[in-house]
Enzyme design. Structure first.
Site, PDB file in Angstrom:
ATOM      1  N   CYS A 124      -3.213  -4.707   4.120  1.00 59.00           N
ATOM      2  CA  CYS A 124      -2.078  -5.511   4.588  1.00 59.00           C
ATOM      3  C   CYS A 124      -2.026  -6.916   4.003  1.00 59.00           C
ATOM      4  O   CYS A 124      -1.152  -7.696   4.374  1.00 59.00           O
ATOM      5  CB  CYS A 124      -2.089  -5.595   6.111  1.00 59.00           C
ATOM      6  SG  CYS A 124      -1.782  -4.017   6.904  1.00 59.00           S
ATOM      7  N   GLU A 143       0.835  -1.193   0.000  1.00 56.59           N
ATOM      8  CA  GLU A 143       0.000   0.000   0.000  1.00 56.59           C
ATOM      9  C   GLU A 143       0.874   1.249   0.000  1.00 56.59           C
ATOM     10  O   GLU A 143       0.401   2.343   0.261  1.00 56.59           O
ATOM     11  CB  GLU A 143      -0.980  -0.002   1.173  1.00 56.59           C
ATOM     12  CG  GLU A 143      -0.357  -0.088   2.543  1.00 56.59           C
ATOM     13  CD  GLU A 143      -1.433  -0.057   3.630  1.00 56.59           C
ATOM     14  OE1 GLU A 143      -2.094  -1.081   3.822  1.00 56.59           O
ATOM     15  OE2 GLU A 143      -1.595   1.001   4.253  1.00 56.59           O
ATOM     16  N   HIS A 189      -1.160 -12.222  10.823  1.00 61.30           N
ATOM     17  CA  HIS A 189      -0.897 -10.804  10.597  1.00 61.30           C
ATOM     18  C   HIS A 189      -0.724 -10.131  11.957  1.00 61.30           C
ATOM     19  O   HIS A 189      -1.434 -10.445  12.916  1.00 61.30           O
ATOM     20  CB  HIS A 189      -2.036 -10.141   9.820  1.00 61.30           C
ATOM     21  CG  HIS A 189      -1.828  -8.664   9.674  1.00 61.30           C
ATOM     22  ND1 HIS A 189      -0.729  -8.136   9.049  1.00 61.30           N
ATOM     23  CD2 HIS A 189      -2.554  -7.598  10.118  1.00 61.30           C
ATOM     24  CE1 HIS A 189      -0.787  -6.819   9.100  1.00 61.30           C
ATOM     25  NE2 HIS A 189      -1.879  -6.459   9.742  1.00 61.30           N
TER      26      HIS A 189
END
Lengths: 141, 354
Positions: free
Chosen positions: B119, B87, B242
Site C-alpha cells: 500500500c 499492486e 494509511h
C-alpha cells in the site's frame, strides 16, 4: 491480433488527438491528412477538448466479438465542441438516463482485450456525462 | 540513530498539482456481510468504491494525472518522470506508466516506471520524485498511487479492498501549492500481508497485521519525523494516515496525539474503502481541497511487508487558485451508484466464465 493498428491509433484513441487544417482552421477527427472541408493538406496535430454533447445514441445488447463481456452498453454520436461528430461508447451511464443534447466529456477507458486474456489491452476514448464544472475559488478579500 | 535520517533534498521541493480519482460504484459492507456472514459481521467501513467494467489502474491513473496537470498548470511535456505505484497493475509485464505518459501527452522525453510496495508504492514514488527534482535532475516528476485492490470472496479484506487513488506533480518549491519540507521512511521485513506470483488474491496474517505491522511502522515513521523536526501533533493543522479500515488510522492518530478533528477531512476509508496504494494520498487530496495557506500537514503511508513513509508538508498561497482547477475529491465521492453483490461479482471478474 492487430498490434500494429492499435499502436498506430494510440494518440487519437488515448487523447482525442486529431488535426487542424492550416488553410481553413477546420478541426478534423479522426486525423486524415486531407481536410474534408477545403481539400488541402492538413497535418497539424490538434488535441480536442473532449467536451461535446450527445447527438444521437443507441444501446447495444448483442455486441460484436470482443465487446460482449461489457454488453449492454450505449453508443453515441457525439458532437464535439470543436465541430466533428464522432462515434463513441458512453460510459458511467448505468442508472441514469441518456438524452440527446446531454453534455458529455471524454475519458480514456479500457475498450477490450485484443483476443483473449493473453492479448494486449486496448484503451480508447469514451464519453461520460460531464462532471460538475469545477469552480475556481479565489482568496478571500 | 544515524545522522541525516530525514530525507530532505538540497533544492527545496513541493507539490505543484494534485488529482484524485474514485470510480462511481459502491458496494455497502452490509451487502458483503449479507452474502458471506448472514448479515452478522462487524463492518470495518460503511461501503467501498468499485471500478466499472472498463476501468483499471491505467484508466484511473490517467484521469488523476489529468487532474494534477489541470491544477499544476504545466505542460505534460515538462514532466521528466511518470511513476505509478500499485499492486494491481493491469499487466504483469508492460508498464502502466508508459500508457499513462502517452495518454496525457508526456512522451517521449520522460522517465517511466511502475512501483510496488503493497500500500505504500505511491508514497515511495513521491519520495523518489522529491529526489529527482531535489537533485536538479528534473524540474517536474509525477508520482501516482492507484489501486483496484483484490479481496478473496468472503475474506475480511473483501469488505475494504477498494479502487481509487491520486496523482501528484512534484516540482520546485517556489512553484508549489504545498512545500514538502522533508520525509522519513521506516522499513523492516515484516510478513503481515502478501500475494505470491500468479495468485489472484492476497493472504494476510490476521491479527499480526495490527501491532507489529501497521502500528509499529506508521507510528515509528511519524514519531521519528516529528522528533527530528522538533514538532508535535499540535504543530499540524491536519494529519492523514494509511487507512485499511476506519479504526486503525483513528487509533494511530490518537497514539501520536492527533485529535479526531485533525484527521477528519482525510479519513475517507469509511465511504470509499481501502484504496491501497492510493489510501493515504487520496486522503491528502481531500485535505488539500479545503486547506488554507500556511496549514501544516503530516502524511504517513503504510505498506505491508512492511514500511511507512512520513511527510511534513506546508500549504502555500498558491492553493487558493489551484485547488479549484479540477474536480475535488469529495465531488468524486458524491458521484455514487450503489450496486449489489451480484453486480460487484461481475464487475470484479469474480464469476468464472470458462
Amino acid at each position: 491480433m492487430e498490434i500494429p493498428r492499435h499502436w498506430r491509433l494510440k494518440k487519437q484513441r488515448y487523447g482525442l488527438v486529431g488535426e487542424v487544417c492550416p488553410h481553413c482552421d477546420y478541426k478534423i477527427f479522426p486525423p486524415r491528412d486531407v481536410c474534408p472541408n477545403c481539400g488541402d493538406e492538413a497535418k497539424d496535430l490538434f488535441t480536442f477538448s473532449g467536451k461535446g454533447q450527445v447527438y444521437s445514441f443507441t444501446t447495444i445488447y448483442e455486441a460484436p466479438t470482443g465487446y460482449d463481456s461489457s454488453a449492454p452498453y450505449t453508443v453515441a454520436l457525439v458532437k464535439l465542441d470543436e465541430g466533428p461528430i464522432i462515434t463513441a461508447q458512453l460510459t458511467d451511464v448505468e442508472g441514469s438516463s441518456v438524452e440527446i443534447g446531454m453534455p458529455v466529456e471524454m475519458v480514456t477507458r479500457k475498450m477490450r482485450d485484443d483476443g483473449d486474456e493473453r492479448g494486449i489491452l486496448v484503451y480508447s476514448y469514451k464519453f461520460r456525462p460531464s462532471l460538475l464544472v469545477p469552480q475556481a475559488h479565489h482568496p478571500a478579500g | 540513530m544515524p545522522n541525516n535520517t530525514l530525507l530532505k533534498p538540497t533544492r527545496p521541493v513541493g507539490i505543484i498539482g494534485y488529482g484524485a480519482y474514485v470510480p462511481r460504484y459502491r458496494i455497502p459492507a452490509r451487502e458483503i456481510a449479507r452474502v458471506w456472514a448472514g448479515g452478522k459481521a462487524a463492518l470495518p467501513v460503511k461501503e467501498k468504491a468499485v471500478p466499472g467494467l472498463d476501468e483499471d489502474v491505467i484508466t484511473m491513473s490517467i484521469e488523476a494525472a489529468r487532474n494534477a496537470l489541470a491544477r499544476g498548470q504545466i505542460q505534460p511535456s515538462d514532466l521528466r518522470a511518470i511513476w505509478v505505484g500499485s499492486e494491481s497493475h493491469p499487466y504483469a509485464v508492460k508498464p502502466t506508466s508508459t500508457v499513462v505518459a502517452e495518454a496525457i501527452g508526456a512522451v517521449p522525453h520522460v522517465q517511466a516506471g511502475d512501483w510496488e510496495f503493497a500500500c505504500k508504492a505511491g508514497t515511495e514514488a513521491m519520495v523518489a520524485a522529491m529526489g529527482f527534482v531535489g537533485s536538479g535532475m528534473a524540474d517536474y516528476a509525477m508520482a501516482i498511487g492507484m489501486d483496484t485492490a483484490q479481496g478473496k470472496p468472503g475474506d475480511a479484506l473483501e469488505y475494504t479492498a477498494a479502487a481509487g487513488g491520486a496523482a501528484f506533480i512534484i516540482g520546485p518549491a517556489e512553484n508549489s501549492l504545498a512545500t514538502i519540507n522533508c520525509s522519513y521512511s521506516y522499513v523492516t521485513d515484516t510478513p503481515d500481508f502478501w500475494r505470491r506470483e500468479y495468485q489472484k488474491y492476497p493472504e494476510h496474517g490476521v491479527r499480526f497485521t495490527g501491532e507489529p505491522a501497521y502500528f509499529q511502522h506508521i507510528t515509528s515513521s511519524s514519531k521519528t519525523l516529528m522528533e527530528e523536526l522538533g514538532t508535535t501533533a499540535k504543530d499540524y493543522q491536519w494529519a492523514v494516515f494509511h487507512q485499511p479500515n476506519t479504526k486503525f488510522p483513528q487509533r494511530a492518530a490518537q497514539m501520536l496525539g492527533f485529535t479526531p478533528e485533525q484527521i477528519a477531512p482525510g479519513l475517507l476509508v469509511p465511504v470509499i474503502g481501502n484504496t491501497y496504494s492510493g489510501a493515504s494520498i487520496i486522503g491528502l487530496t481531500a485535505i488539500l481541497d479545503i486547506a488554507k495557506p500556511g496549514d501544516r500537514i503530516l502524511l504517513a503511508s503504510f505498506g505491508s511487508g512492511a514500511g511507512s513513509d512520513a511527510f511534513d508538508i506546508t500549504v502555500t498561497d498558491k492553493i487558493s487558485v489551484r485547488a479549484g482547477l479540477a474536480t475535488k475529491t469529495q465531488d468524486y465521492i458524491a458521484r455514487r451508484i450503489e450496486i449489489d453483490y451480484a453486480t460487484y461479482a461481475r464487475y470484479r471478474g469474480k464469476i468464472t466464465m470458462k
